[in-house]
Design a protein around this motif. Structure first.
Motif, short mmCIF file in Angstrom:
data_model
loop_
_atom_site.label_atom_id
_atom_site.label_comp_id
_atom_site.label_asym_id
_atom_site.label_seq_id
_atom_site.Cartn_x
_atom_site.Cartn_y
_atom_site.Cartn_z
N ARG A 1 0.81 -1.22 0.00
CA ARG A 1 0.00 0.00 0.00
C ARG A 1 0.85 1.28 0.00
NH1 ARG A 1 -5.32 -0.12 1.83
NH2 ARG A 1 -5.29 2.03 1.09
N GLN A 2 2.14 1.16 -0.29
CA GLN A 2 3.01 2.33 -0.27
C GLN A 2 2.54 3.44 -1.19
OE1 GLN A 2 3.95 -0.89 -0.91
NE2 GLN A 2 6.11 -1.23 -0.41
N LYS A 3 1.99 3.08 -2.35
CA LYS A 3 1.56 4.09 -3.32
C LYS A 3 0.40 4.93 -2.80
CE LYS A 3 -1.69 1.06 -5.78
NZ LYS A 3 -2.06 0.41 -4.54
N ASP A 4 -0.28 4.44 -1.77
CA ASP A 4 -1.42 5.15 -1.19
C ASP A 4 -1.02 6.03 0.00
OD1 ASP A 4 -3.13 3.80 -2.98
OD2 ASP A 4 -3.19 2.07 -1.64
N CYS A 5 0.28 6.24 0.16
CA CYS A 5 0.78 6.98 1.31
C CYS A 5 1.59 8.20 0.88
CB CYS A 5 1.69 6.09 2.16
SG CYS A 5 0.86 4.64 2.84
N VAL A 6 1.46 9.25 1.66
CA VAL A 6 2.34 10.40 1.57
C VAL A 6 3.07 10.46 2.90
CG1 VAL A 6 2.51 12.91 1.34
CG2 VAL A 6 0.76 11.65 0.06
N VAL A 7 4.39 10.36 2.86
CA VAL A 7 5.18 10.33 4.08
C VAL A 7 5.76 11.72 4.31
CG1 VAL A 7 7.13 9.28 5.27
CG2 VAL A 7 5.74 7.90 3.71
N ARG A 8 5.41 12.28 5.46
CA ARG A 8 5.86 13.62 5.82
C ARG A 8 7.09 13.51 6.72
NH1 ARG A 8 1.47 17.20 8.14
NH2 ARG A 8 2.40 18.78 6.82
N ILE A 9 8.17 14.15 6.29
CA ILE A 9 9.41 14.17 7.08
C ILE A 9 9.77 15.63 7.32
CG2 ILE A 9 11.79 13.39 7.27
CD1 ILE A 9 11.16 11.28 5.12
N PRO A 10 9.41 16.14 8.48
CA PRO A 10 9.67 17.55 8.76
C PRO A 10 11.10 17.82 9.21
CG PRO A 10 8.60 16.56 10.63
CD PRO A 10 8.68 15.49 9.57
N LEU A 11 11.56 19.01 8.93
CA LEU A 11 12.76 19.53 9.58
C LEU A 11 12.25 20.18 10.86
CD1 LEU A 11 15.78 20.17 9.57
CD2 LEU A 11 15.22 22.29 8.37
N ILE A 12 12.71 19.68 12.00
CA ILE A 12 12.23 20.17 13.29
C ILE A 12 13.40 20.91 13.95
CG2 ILE A 12 11.09 19.57 15.45
CD1 ILE A 12 10.42 16.81 14.14
N PRO A 13 13.41 22.23 13.86
CA PRO A 13 14.53 23.00 14.40
C PRO A 13 14.86 22.61 15.84
CG PRO A 13 13.06 24.44 13.17
CD PRO A 13 12.37 23.11 13.30
#
Length: 140
Positions: free
Chosen positions: A95-107
């Motif tokens: 199901r990877q294609k159904d995902c948006v992975v958010r990777i923030p820069l966290i100061p």
């Protein structure tokens, strides 16, 4: 008309929607398959919850914070074992294609090298859709 033009639906977020799989399942029963159901989640929930939700949701927007356990724990106060296990579960279900992975820069918590490393680990699981952004830390 707007609903039809946008392939309408609902996104569950705020708190952690994956803690309420029964509610989301009942919602799917009520709205049928014409509505898209999206989840904004940290994935830091029991795997059983994710297993029950995968058949009924269309998209998962996953805020992983950081894959590095030390960075994740420093920022959230919790470990990320469930997050990693649930990413693997999603990959095992293809199901990877159904995902948006958010990777923030966290100061003050991670840096660009951490994000590159996190992305590489997650890409190795077959995920391809990423949202990279910077958290805005507000001081009171």
């Amino acid at each position: 008309l707007y609903f039809l033009a946008t392939n309408g639906g609902v996104t569950f977020g705020g708190g952690e929607p994956c803690l309420r799989p029964d509610f989301i399942g009942r919602f799917r029963e009520q709205c049928g398959c014409d509505w898209r159901i999206n989840l904004e989640t940290s994935l830091n929930v029991p795997s059983e919850n994710i297993k029950s939700l995968l058949p009924i949701v269309d998209t998962l927007i996953i805020d992983v914070k950081d894959i590095n356990p030390a960075v994740y724990c420093d920022y959230t106060g919790r470990d990320n074992v469930r997050v990693v296990d649930n990413l693997k579960l999603i990959a095992d279900q293809a199901r990877q294609k159904d995902c948006v992975v958010r990777i923030p820069l966290i100061p003050g918590y991670n840096n660009d090298a951490d994000r590159i490393s996190s992305r590489a680990v997650i890409e190795a699981l077959g995920f391809t859709r990423f949202d990279l952004f910077t958290y805005q830390i507000r001081k009171h």
